[in-house]
Design a protein around this motif. Structure first.
Motif, PDB file in Angstrom:
ATOM      1  N   PHE A  49       0.731  -1.529   0.113  1.00 37.79           N
ATOM      2  CA  PHE A  49       0.076  -0.028   0.385  1.00 37.79           C
ATOM      3  C   PHE A  49       0.237   1.175  -0.516  1.00 37.79           C
ATOM      4  N   GLN A  50       2.534   1.490   1.036  1.00 33.90           N
ATOM      5  CA  GLN A  50       2.678   2.446   0.933  1.00 33.90           C
ATOM      6  C   GLN A  50       3.332   3.018  -0.370  1.00 33.90           C
ATOM      7  N   ALA A  51       3.938   1.469  -1.353  1.00 31.53           N
ATOM      8  CA  ALA A  51       5.084   1.269  -1.876  1.00 31.53           C
ATOM      9  C   ALA A  51       4.010   2.191  -3.124  1.00 31.53           C
ATOM     10  N   LEU A  52       2.934   1.585  -3.469  1.00 32.85           N
ATOM     11  CA  LEU A  52       2.097   2.435  -4.719  1.00 32.85           C
ATOM     12  C   LEU A  52       1.977   3.777  -4.120  1.00 32.85           C
ATOM     13  N   LEU A  53       0.923   3.590  -2.789  1.00 25.58           N
ATOM     14  CA  LEU A  53       0.943   5.848  -2.540  1.00 25.58           C
ATOM     15  C   LEU A  53       2.582   6.227  -3.084  1.00 25.58           C
ATOM     16  N   ILE A  61       2.075   9.378   4.406  1.00 25.56           N
ATOM     17  CA  ILE A  61       2.333   8.069   5.151  1.00 25.56           C
ATOM     18  C   ILE A  61       1.593   7.570   5.424  1.00 25.56           C
ATOM     19  N   LEU A  62       1.035   6.410   5.529  1.00 21.52           N
ATOM     20  CA  LEU A  62       0.649   5.103   5.520  1.00 21.52           C
ATOM     21  C   LEU A  62       1.242   4.962   6.885  1.00 21.52           C
ATOM     22  N   GLN A  89      -7.158   5.019  -4.886  1.00 18.96           N
ATOM     23  CA  GLN A  89      -6.665   4.433  -6.064  1.00 18.96           C
ATOM     24  C   GLN A  89      -5.408   3.217  -5.363  1.00 18.96           C
ATOM     25  N   ALA A  90      -4.831   4.529  -4.689  1.00 12.50           N
ATOM     26  CA  ALA A  90      -3.318   2.666  -3.933  1.00 12.50           C
ATOM     27  C   ALA A  90      -4.033   1.870  -3.425  1.00 12.50           C
ATOM     28  N   PHE A  91      -5.623   1.942  -2.249  1.00 12.26           N
ATOM     29  CA  PHE A  91      -5.852   0.859  -1.986  1.00 12.26           C
ATOM     30  C   PHE A  91      -6.494   0.018  -2.240  1.00 12.26           C
ATOM     31  N   GLU A  96      -6.788  -5.297  -5.108  1.00 16.51           N
ATOM     32  CA  GLU A  96      -6.941  -6.223  -6.682  1.00 16.51           C
ATOM     33  C   GLU A  96      -5.336  -6.862  -6.568  1.00 16.51           C
ATOM     34  N   PHE A  97      -3.964  -6.851  -5.955  1.00 14.08           N
ATOM     35  CA  PHE A  97      -3.100  -7.404  -6.278  1.00 14.08           C
ATOM     36  C   PHE A  97      -2.980  -8.358  -5.710  1.00 14.08           C
ATOM     37  N   PHE A  98      -3.200  -8.428  -4.203  1.00 12.29           N
ATOM     38  CA  PHE A  98      -3.555  -9.557  -3.751  1.00 12.29           C
ATOM     39  C   PHE A  98      -4.637 -10.315  -3.414  1.00 12.29           C
TER      40      PHE A  98
END
Length: 353
Positions: A49-53, A61-62, A89-91, A96-98
């Motif tokens: 999640f943080q990497a996508l942000l 900052i998450l 969108q990042a969330f 979706e990824f997992f």
């Protein structure tokens, strides 16, 4: 070890998130090493999640709010409402990824907001040991509502609050993913006087059953704007102004909390017909129906908007009015003018004169 509560007094906006492992109890009976799955879940979800942000250029900052069994709760402080669509969108992409790539667990998620020191509160649980860190926690009607909404989340649909829907409705990519489920009473929400509209964001995964697609229809943008304007203008909603507040850019400019609350109390009395007419006059002077002067191309199936150099995606009445008058009129006045224009014209894509 005694704890003491330290209340935060600053006015801040936060996005809150919940990610939960689907069917976790069942999996524990089937998997001898279920604890490894949970530990991986705790570690991988926040990192992704943080990497996508960061990848999307967000400075947000998450932070981990808390771990609750097989659920992770996050929070992210928002300094500008334009950050919220990026964060959502990042969330969405994390879920979706997992869902697509993880063989260990399937997950579901919910996103909502906390409006601190307006309708919600936060505090630190301060532990007496010097080595223990303060733990930020949130309480309030908006916070409670998010937990009620989490039961509607699934591997195919992420559940969101009305505030998240409202703040993301102008994002072109997210617009396509909004689905309306139904309206129902959520325990305690709206004081049980008004059903809460359940909106979902469709995830780009291929797990859904066919019947899911019939139960949930995509939202039309202009109908959505009208609905939100009417929702926040309902007497039932206005009556509980200290528990329900529409988030706008003024959230960050109104430094005095008491002033904000006083403005909220008198909100329904500061809209005049002259203000509404002035807004409408400006709009009609600057925009027109594309059928009047725009070229219609049958190949592309839409009008050509020369000033935008595009087909079929003209100017949006709501966006243009909010952009031009944001610092001159309150949201109720702007939204009433938009509603009247849409009802008078039945036109949803406008051309610049």
């Amino acid at each position: 070890m005694r704890k003491r509560i330290i209340t935060k007094n600053t006015k801040e906006l936060y996005c809150l998130f919940s990610v939960d492992i689907q069917n976790s109890t069942k999996n524990k009976y089937e998997n001898l090493f279920w604890d490894n799955t949970v530990y991986n879940f705790y570690e991988k979800i926040p990192l992704h999640f943080q990497a996508l942000l960061k990848e999307k250029g967000s400075s947000n900052i998450l932070s981990i709010w808390k771990y609750v069994g097989d659920e992770i709760l996050f929070y992210s402080k928002i300094d500008n409402i334009s950050q919220i669509p990026i964060t959502i969108q990042a969330f969405k992409e994390t879920l979706e990824f997992f869902s697509k790539n993880s063989k260990e667990f399937t997950i579901k998620g919910t996103a909502w907001t906390a409006q601190l020191n307006l309708i919600d509160k936060s505090f630190y649980m301060n532990k007496t040991n010097d080595n223990d860190n303060n733990t930020l926690d949130f309480i309030g009607p908006s916070v409670d509502c998010g937990f009620r909404l989490s039961k509607f989340a699934s591997t195919d649909f992420m559940s969101i609050s009305i505030e998240i829907l409202d703040l993301c409705k102008d994002d072109i990519e997210l617009q396509k993913t909004f689905y309306f489920l139904n309206s129902e009473f959520l325990k305690g929400v709206n004081n049980n006087e008004r059903k809460y509209p359940i909106f979902l964001i469709k995830l780009n995964v291929n797990n859904q059953q066919k019947e899911d697609l019939y139960l949930r229809s995509p939202c039309n943008y202009n109908s959505l704007c009208l609905f939100l304007n009417e929702y926040y203008d309902e007497p039932t909603i206005i009556k509980y102004h200290w528990c329900i507040s529409r988030i706008t850019n003024s959230f960050f400019s109104a430094n005095d909390i008491n002033t904000f609350k006083n403005n909220t109390r008198s909100f329904s009395n500061i809209t005049t017909k002259d203000d509404i007419q002035s807004i409408k006059n400006w709009f009609y002077e600057n925009f027109e129906d594309p059928s009047i002067n725009c070229f219609y191309d049958t190949k592309h199936g839409g009008y050509y908007f020369s000033d935008l150099n595009s087909y079929g995606t003209g100017h949006d009445c709501s966006v243009e009015i909010h952009k031009h008058f944001n610092n001159q009129y309150n949201d109720k006045t702007l939204n009433k003018a938009i509603e009247e224009i849409l009802l008078e014209s039945c036109c949803y894509e406008w051309a610049k004169k």
